[in-house]
Design a protein around this motif. Structure first.
Motif, PDB file in Angstrom:
ATOM      1  N   THR A   2       0.849  -1.187   0.000  1.00  0.00           N
ATOM      2  CA  THR A   2       0.000   0.000   0.000  1.00  0.00           C
ATOM      3  C   THR A   2       0.882   1.233   0.000  1.00  0.00           C
ATOM      4  O   THR A   2       1.784   1.365   0.814  1.00  0.00           O
ATOM      5  CB  THR A   2      -0.923   0.018   1.228  1.00  0.00           C
ATOM      6  OG1 THR A   2      -1.754  -1.135   1.198  1.00  0.00           O
ATOM      7  CG2 THR A   2      -1.784   1.277   1.223  1.00  0.00           C
ATOM      8  N   LYS A  45     -11.957   1.765  -5.948  1.00  0.00           N
ATOM      9  CA  LYS A  45     -11.662   0.327  -5.867  1.00  0.00           C
ATOM     10  C   LYS A  45     -12.240  -0.380  -7.091  1.00  0.00           C
ATOM     11  O   LYS A  45     -13.298  -1.023  -7.012  1.00  0.00           O
ATOM     12  CB  LYS A  45     -12.237  -0.260  -4.570  1.00  0.00           C
ATOM     13  CG  LYS A  45     -11.604   0.319  -3.307  1.00  0.00           C
ATOM     14  CD  LYS A  45     -12.225  -0.264  -2.047  1.00  0.00           C
ATOM     15  CE  LYS A  45     -11.497   0.206  -0.784  1.00  0.00           C
ATOM     16  NZ  LYS A  45     -11.485   1.672  -0.630  1.00  0.00           N
ATOM     17  N   LYS A  48     -11.544  -6.196  -9.185  1.00  0.00           N
ATOM     18  CA  LYS A  48     -10.470  -7.151  -9.500  1.00  0.00           C
ATOM     19  C   LYS A  48      -9.141  -6.493  -9.896  1.00  0.00           C
ATOM     20  O   LYS A  48      -8.271  -7.149 -10.485  1.00  0.00           O
ATOM     21  CB  LYS A  48     -10.909  -8.105 -10.615  1.00  0.00           C
ATOM     22  CG  LYS A  48     -12.134  -8.937 -10.266  1.00  0.00           C
ATOM     23  CD  LYS A  48     -12.514  -9.863 -11.410  1.00  0.00           C
ATOM     24  CE  LYS A  48     -13.759 -10.679 -11.077  1.00  0.00           C
ATOM     25  NZ  LYS A  48     -14.157 -11.563 -12.182  1.00  0.00           N
ATOM     26  N   THR A  49      -8.973  -5.210  -9.569  1.00  0.00           N
ATOM     27  CA  THR A  49      -7.722  -4.514  -9.888  1.00  0.00           C
ATOM     28  C   THR A  49      -7.276  -3.708  -8.678  1.00  0.00           C
ATOM     29  O   THR A  49      -7.982  -2.805  -8.233  1.00  0.00           O
ATOM     30  CB  THR A  49      -7.900  -3.569 -11.092  1.00  0.00           C
ATOM     31  OG1 THR A  49      -8.411  -4.307 -12.208  1.00  0.00           O
ATOM     32  CG2 THR A  49      -6.570  -2.933 -11.479  1.00  0.00           C
ATOM     33  N   ASN A  50      -6.089  -4.039  -8.163  1.00  0.00           N
ATOM     34  CA  ASN A  50      -5.548  -3.335  -7.008  1.00  0.00           C
ATOM     35  C   ASN A  50      -4.669  -2.186  -7.490  1.00  0.00           C
ATOM     36  O   ASN A  50      -3.605  -2.400  -8.074  1.00  0.00           O
ATOM     37  CB  ASN A  50      -4.739  -4.296  -6.136  1.00  0.00           C
ATOM     38  CG  ASN A  50      -4.230  -3.649  -4.863  1.00  0.00           C
ATOM     39  OD1 ASN A  50      -4.398  -2.444  -4.657  1.00  0.00           O
ATOM     40  ND2 ASN A  50      -3.606  -4.434  -4.001  1.00  0.00           N
ATOM     41  N   GLN A  52      -3.518   0.304  -5.433  1.00  0.00           N
ATOM     42  CA  GLN A  52      -2.920   0.974  -4.279  1.00  0.00           C
ATOM     43  C   GLN A  52      -1.474   1.389  -4.526  1.00  0.00           C
ATOM     44  O   GLN A  52      -1.017   2.402  -4.017  1.00  0.00           O
ATOM     45  CB  GLN A  52      -3.003   0.061  -3.047  1.00  0.00           C
ATOM     46  CG  GLN A  52      -4.411  -0.145  -2.518  1.00  0.00           C
ATOM     47  CD  GLN A  52      -5.015   1.135  -1.985  1.00  0.00           C
ATOM     48  OE1 GLN A  52      -4.344   1.937  -1.362  1.00  0.00           O
ATOM     49  NE2 GLN A  52      -6.305   1.327  -2.226  1.00  0.00           N
ATOM     50  N   ASN A 298      -8.123  -1.577 -16.367  1.00  0.00           N
ATOM     51  CA  ASN A 298      -9.464  -1.870 -15.890  1.00  0.00           C
ATOM     52  C   ASN A 298     -10.431  -0.901 -16.557  1.00  0.00           C
ATOM     53  O   ASN A 298     -10.277   0.316 -16.447  1.00  0.00           O
ATOM     54  CB  ASN A 298      -9.536  -1.733 -14.367  1.00  0.00           C
ATOM     55  CG  ASN A 298     -10.886  -2.152 -13.802  1.00  0.00           C
ATOM     56  OD1 ASN A 298     -11.902  -1.492 -14.013  1.00  0.00           O
ATOM     57  ND2 ASN A 298     -10.894  -3.251 -13.061  1.00  0.00           N
TER      58      ASN A 298
END
Length: 434
Positions: A2, A45, A48-50, A52, A298
């Protein structure tokens, strides 16, 4: 992992920046409020895609560029986007400087406004205030919308008065010449009752190594009976992390058409959302995307129906190669009371490499009985039957695959109204796929 999204820009900087642009008081107040909000809001958010660890804060906020007195002085890569005989309605932003602007005199006489966002804030402040981050995108949705509102440094204002029908397309080119310059662009398109307009924008950058980001918000407001066709080709280099939020609001009998070519090389989150507020309103949202290398993307297309008899169609086609991955979310939502509405969608992904990944997620959310809705989704390789058919006609495997891919992406490419942009997008597709 993060990463805390913190800015090297504070209240004093934002105030000085706003003062330097001679912005109206309401705009400066919005910036400062957004800056304060950004500290407490979370990142979006996407499904299905981070994101951070993605870079949204490492950039140069304001970089001036030279103005252009003749289009002949533009580099070839920019001239390729122009129809040389049809440049009557054109704005070019070079880094964060409005470098060139032209609008047909007849359109000026009819009250059409087509200019950079900073000039619009100075000369048409009350009109911009009426629509800016009010009806479509809101400042406090999440941290990226708040950062956008606080640090907006470029963009376009396009206003079409009631009953004005514009036949020729209006074009904007956003040229990220400095490799570290951020493009925090705001595009505001307002079409009053029974008007029509076609707007096309291009994003160009060259930062293959330097890191920066783009935070783009486009708001399209189509009043009763209006029609807006919005085309875009995003072509940011690998060093630019992209967040794009394009959103439309269509009132009674209004039409909003989207044709988006997502050709970025870096990590990308793209939202394309349309609210069909009025009865018999309509939206057609088409997106094509290509991913390669280690790229992560995304894409979300969402059409929400509020008005009776509203009609929404989503088409998303993606091509992935190497180790690229992409999520395609298609959402059709029919609210209670939106009877006689129709929500259709199609999401398809072609994977050209064994390590490429694609995910097509069709979602229908129906809160009304008397409606129609449907969806189609597929993820796979190039159809061997199609390959066989073409090769049996004497076409090589390479050329057969090329023809299939171009046909797969054609629904969006063919809808772009500026021939030079269409040609350029075709060239970008060739370069990215082969």
């Amino acid at each position: 992992m993060t990463v805390e999204v913190s800015l090297p820009y504070d209240k004093e900087y934002v105030t000085q920046f706003s003062n330097g642009l001679n912005e109206p008081d309401w705009m400066q107040s919005l910036r400062l409020k957004a800056l304060e909000k950004s500290e407490s809001l979370s990142l979006p958010k996407p499904d299905k895609t981070n994101i951070q660890g993605w870079n949204f804060t490492e950039f140069k906020h304001y970089v001036e560029g030279e103005t252009i007195d003749s289009l002949d002085r533009l580099p070839e890569e920019i001239q390729d986007f122009l129809d040389q005989e049809e440049n009557k309605n054109l704005v070019i932003q070079r880094n964060h400087t409005p470098a060139f602007g032209a609008l047909n005199e007849q359109l000026k006489e009819q009250g059409v406004v087509f200019t950079d966002i900073h000039t619009a804030l100075r000369e048409h402040g009350e009109l911009v205030e009426k629509y800016y981050m009010n009806d479509a995108v809101h400042m406090d949705e999440h941290r990226l919308t708040a950062l956008h509102a606080a640090l907006m440094n470029g963009g376009i204002f396009l206003y079409v008065p009631k009953n004005v029908q514009i036949e020729e397309p209006l074009q904007a080119i956003f040229w990220q010449e400095d490799p570290k310059a951020s493009l925090i662009n705001h595009i505001l398109v307002v079409a009053e009752e029974n008007s029509s307009v076609t707007y096309v924008e291009n994003y160009v950058s060259n930062n293959k190594e330097e890191k920066t980001s783009a935070n783009i918000v486009a708001e399209v407001i189509a009043k009763d009976g209006a029609k807006v066709s919005f085309g875009a080709v995003d072509n940011f280099e690998v060093g630019t992390t992209v967040y794009a939020n394009r959103r439309g609001v269509a009132y009674r009998d209004a039409v909003i058409e989207w044709a988006l070519g997502q050709m970025n090389e870096g990590n990308t989150v793209s939202e394309n959302i349309t609210h069909l507020i009025g009865d018999n309103s309509h939206s057609n949202a088409k997106t094509v995307a290509i991913g390669r290398g280690q790229q992560k993307q995304n894409f979300t297309a969402n059409i929400t129906h509020f008005g009776k008899g509203s009609d929404g169609y989503i088409l998303q086609h993606g091509v992935m190669k190497d180790k690229a991955s992409a999520i395609f979310n298609g959402i059709g939502k029919i609210e209670h009371g939106a009877s006689k509405s129709n929500a259709e969608q199609e999401s398809r992904v072609l994977m050209l490499s064994k390590d490429a990944r694609g995910d097509a997620n069709p979602i229908l959310l129906i809160d009304e009985d008397d409606v129609t809705a449907g969806h189609a989704a597929s993820v796979g390789r190039v159809d061997p039957i199609q390959l066989y058919y073409l090769m049996s006609r004497g076409i090589s495997r390479f050329e057969a695959e090329r023809l299939i891919i171009h046909g797969f992406l054609a629904p969006v490419v063919n809808q772009l109204p500026v021939e030079a942009v269409k040609r350029q997008l075709t060239q970008v597709i060739e370069r990215k796929v082969y």
